[in-house]
Enzyme design. Structure first.
Site, PDB file in Angstrom:
ATOM      1  N   CYS A   1      23.994  31.829 109.691  1.00  0.00           N
ATOM      2  CA  CYS A   1      23.980  30.327 110.174  1.00  0.00           C
ATOM      3  C   CYS A   1      22.951  29.448 109.161  1.00  0.00           C
ATOM      4  CB  CYS A   1      23.456  30.268 111.568  1.00  0.00           C
ATOM      5  SG  CYS A   1      24.529  30.881 112.740  1.00  0.00           S
TER       6      CYS A   1
ATOM      7  N   HIS B   1      20.449  23.145 113.486  1.00  0.00           N
ATOM      8  CA  HIS B   1      21.603  24.117 113.652  1.00  0.00           C
ATOM      9  C   HIS B   1      22.036  24.037 115.181  1.00  0.00           C
ATOM     10  CE1 HIS B   1      24.327  27.504 113.372  1.00  0.00           C
ATOM     11  NE2 HIS B   1      23.730  28.053 114.127  1.00  0.00           N
TER      12      HIS B   1
ATOM     13  N   ASN C   1      29.223  26.374 117.755  1.00  0.00           N
ATOM     14  CA  ASN C   1      28.385  26.862 116.658  1.00  0.00           C
ATOM     15  C   ASN C   1      29.305  27.036 115.493  1.00  0.00           C
ATOM     16  OD1 ASN C   1      26.766  28.255 114.774  1.00  0.00           O
ATOM     17  ND2 ASN C   1      25.928  29.563 116.224  1.00  0.00           N
TER      18      ASN C   1
HETATM   19  O1  UT7 Z   1      23.630  30.700 115.522  1.00  0.00           O
HETATM   20  C1  UT7 Z   1      23.170  31.943 115.189  1.00  0.00           C
HETATM   21  C2  UT7 Z   1      22.156  32.200 116.233  1.00  0.00           C
HETATM   22  N1  UT7 Z   1      22.716  32.462 117.546  1.00  0.00           N
HETATM   23  C3  UT7 Z   1      22.033  31.888 118.408  1.00  0.00           C
HETATM   24  O2  UT7 Z   1      21.195  31.130 118.325  1.00  0.00           O
HETATM   25  C4  UT7 Z   1      22.492  32.212 119.986  1.00  0.00           C
HETATM   26  C5  UT7 Z   1      21.435  32.302 120.838  1.00  0.00           C
HETATM   27  N2  UT7 Z   1      21.700  32.724 122.209  1.00  0.00           N
HETATM   28  C6  UT7 Z   1      22.083  32.120 123.252  1.00  0.00           C
HETATM   29  O3  UT7 Z   1      22.661  30.901 122.771  1.00  0.00           O
HETATM   30  C7  UT7 Z   1      22.211  32.451 124.613  1.00  0.00           C
HETATM   31  O4  UT7 Z   1      21.603  33.830 124.421  1.00  0.00           O
HETATM   32  C8  UT7 Z   1      23.732  32.681 124.890  1.00  0.00           C
HETATM   33  C9  UT7 Z   1      24.238  31.351 125.478  1.00  0.00           C
HETATM   34  C10 UT7 Z   1      24.447  33.546 124.169  1.00  0.00           C
HETATM   35  C11 UT7 Z   1      23.482  33.512 126.393  1.00  0.00           C
HETATM   36  O5  UT7 Z   1      22.591  32.669 127.232  1.00  0.00           O
HETATM   37  P1  UT7 Z   1      21.185  33.250 128.134  1.00  0.00           P
HETATM   38  O6  UT7 Z   1      20.898  32.249 128.953  1.00  0.00           O
HETATM   39  O7  UT7 Z   1      20.613  33.802 127.058  1.00  0.00           O
HETATM   40  O8  UT7 Z   1      22.150  34.131 128.890  1.00  0.00           O
HETATM   41  P2  UT7 Z   1      21.965  35.753 129.178  1.00  0.00           P
HETATM   42  O9  UT7 Z   1      22.466  36.469 128.111  1.00  0.00           O
HETATM   43  O10 UT7 Z   1      20.339  35.742 129.508  1.00  0.00           O
HETATM   44  O11 UT7 Z   1      22.833  35.941 130.469  1.00  0.00           O
HETATM   45  C12 UT7 Z   1      22.262  35.522 131.680  1.00  0.00           C
HETATM   46  C13 UT7 Z   1      23.326  35.858 132.830  1.00  0.00           C
HETATM   47  C14 UT7 Z   1      23.789  37.371 132.787  1.00  0.00           C
HETATM   48  O12 UT7 Z   1      23.927  37.505 134.133  1.00  0.00           O
HETATM   49  P3  UT7 Z   1      22.885  38.049 135.201  1.00  0.00           P
HETATM   50  O13 UT7 Z   1      22.519  39.581 134.141  1.00  0.00           O
HETATM   51  O14 UT7 Z   1      21.732  37.397 135.116  1.00  0.00           O
HETATM   52  O15 UT7 Z   1      23.590  38.355 136.403  1.00  0.00           O
HETATM   53  C15 UT7 Z   1      24.830  37.349 131.966  1.00  0.00           C
HETATM   54  O16 UT7 Z   1      25.871  38.614 132.254  1.00  0.00           O
HETATM   55  O17 UT7 Z   1      24.355  35.215 132.504  1.00  0.00           O
HETATM   56  C16 UT7 Z   1      25.522  36.230 132.477  1.00  0.00           C
HETATM   57  N3  UT7 Z   1      26.483  35.496 131.280  1.00  0.00           N
HETATM   58  C17 UT7 Z   1      27.425  34.836 131.294  1.00  0.00           C
HETATM   59  N4  UT7 Z   1      27.991  34.157 132.720  1.00  0.00           N
HETATM   60  C18 UT7 Z   1      29.060  33.386 132.443  1.00  0.00           C
HETATM   61  C19 UT7 Z   1      26.492  35.768 130.062  1.00  0.00           C
HETATM   62  N5  UT7 Z   1      27.508  35.185 129.357  1.00  0.00           N
HETATM   63  C20 UT7 Z   1      28.126  34.468 130.205  1.00  0.00           C
HETATM   64  C21 UT7 Z   1      29.136  33.517 130.258  1.00  0.00           C
HETATM   65  N6  UT7 Z   1      29.646  33.204 131.495  1.00  0.00           N
HETATM   66  N7  UT7 Z   1      29.737  33.350 128.998  1.00  0.00           N
END
Ligand code: UT7
Length: 335
Positions: free
Chosen positions: A116, A256, A286
């Site tokens: 990225c 970004h 993204n």
């Molecule tokens: O461009 C290159 C660099 N990439 C990035 O910068 C991406 C960076 N990361 C992110 O943007 C975020 O980490 C994500 C959008 C990928 C995920 O968001 P998050 O707030 O970090 O969620 P998490 O992975 O900590 O998950 C929180 C909860 C989990 O459930 P529990 O364990 O709290 O019950 C996940 O299972 O949200 C759940 N979850 C979802 N729920 C609905 C994870 N993905 C999803 C989803 N829909 N798509």
């Protein structure tokens, strides 16, 4: 004679027609519009559906848009750089094909990849060639067909990524406009947290890999998120401090577009008001190497000659950084 700086003098962009909405994703993986919107800021993304078309298709369209808008003779371009993490093929660069298709008959060309951060690092490369006096017109294209490496059964990645391309032209400037300073970094210890592991030289594709979806991009979102916030914001603040810029000197942040919460955190650390923060993540998601030029293209009408823009990015590798650039033109109704 005044020092030559490297300015952006034209922009262009292209996104494919097909719109993948949050509502559609609700039917593909266990997710919902409310979660995606509040956790990422994304509402929809564009996907290239055309059979047999790769990243070059997007890159060519973006370049042609720039050429047409700027009334540029493509034969005057010296170098075409395609920043991409999803080249058309493993061998034969996407840039060679792209430059020939757009009529850049006197140019040489190559691809650049740092996930990225590819476009941000490409800005540094393009600017250095101009500042040295070696070349006069460099077309830098950021293009990615992320849908080619996204697993539409993995809700951690498929909700984020989209396809698109943007292009900018770098030319010499004698008014000290253009690129002023850069802070660019990589840290290979982060590579296990965001990668498309298989299909390269260390882990070639096998039948088992394909069966298990190992050729798709994978990320440990939470770790990437934390590193993105601290490093992207850190780089942007460093650029402000060492150029003695306060928030009032900065007209725009072009960050970004990976997650709106990362962008907001960066703007907060810089002390910037919301109306200085370029944002289009809600409609494209993204697009990896295309996010920065797509922003510049969307905001081009609002930019004024002399505006101070801070570009910032974070990506796989890990790779990140910030660039301070003075905008070189005010768009009039006729251009
Ligand atoms: O461009 C290159 C660099 N990439 C990035 O910068 C991406 C960076 N990361 C992110 O943007 C975020 O980490 C994500 C959008 C990928 C995920 O968001 P998050 O707030 O970090 O969620 P998490 O992975 O900590 O998950 C929180 C909860 C989990 O459930 P529990 O364990 O709290 O019950 C996940 O299972 O949200 C759940 N979850 C979802 N729920 C609905 C994870 N993905 C999803 C989803 N829909 N798509």
């Amino acid at each position: 004679m005044s020092k030559i700086s490297a300015a952006i003098t034209a922009v262009g962009a292209y996104v494919p027609e097909f719109v993948l909405t949050n509502a559609m994703l609700e039917n593909m993986v266990e997710t919902n519009d409310e979660w995606i919107t509040t956790r990422t800021g994304i509402k929809e993304r564009r996907i290239l559906k055309a059979e047999g078309k790769g990243t070059s298709f997007l890159a060519i369209k973006a370049a042609q848009n720039l050429i047409q808008k700027a009334s540029l003779d493509p034969a005057t371009i010296d170098l075409v750089i395609v920043a991409t993490a999803t080249p058309d093929m493993k061998a034969a660069s996407t840039a060679s094909y792209t430059s020939t298709q757009i009529g850049a008959t006197n140019a040489f060309s190559y691809d650049m990849d740092s996930a990225c951060s590819s476009f941000l690092f490409g800005m540094s490369t393009a600017a250095s060639y101009i500042e040295s006096g070696r070349y006069k017109k460099i077309l830098l294209i950021g293009a990615d067909k992320m849908s080619s490496i996204v697993n539409y059964k993995d809700r951690a990645t498929c909700i984020i990524f989209g396809d698109g391309a943007g292009a900018v032209l770098f030319e010499p400037n004698e008014e000290n406009l253009g690129l002023q300073d850069e802070y660019l970094r990589t840290d290979g210890s982060g590579r296990s947290f965001l990668q498309a592991t298989y299909g390269g030289s260390s882990h070639p594709i096998t039948h088992d890999v394909l069966d298990n979806g190992g050729h798709y991009a994978f990320q440990e979102g939470r770790t990437v998120f934390k590193n993105a916030v601290s490093n992207m914001a850190g780089a942007a603040v460093k650029i402000l401090e060492r150029n003695k810029l306060t928030k009032d000197h900065v007209q725009w942040l072009a960050a970004h577009q990976a997650n709106k919460r990362i962008i907001d955190a960066t703007a907060n650390r810089m002390g910037l008001e919301d109306d200085k923060v370029m944002l289009n993540i809600e409609k494209y998601g993204n697009t990896t190497s295309a996010t920065l030029p797509l922003l510049i293209n969307d905001y081009e009408d609002q930019l004024k000659k002399g505006d101070n823009i801070i570009f910032a990015a974070f990506g796989g590798g890990f790779s990140w950084g910030a660039i301070y650039l003075k905008w070189a033109y005010t768009k009039t109704k006729t251009n």
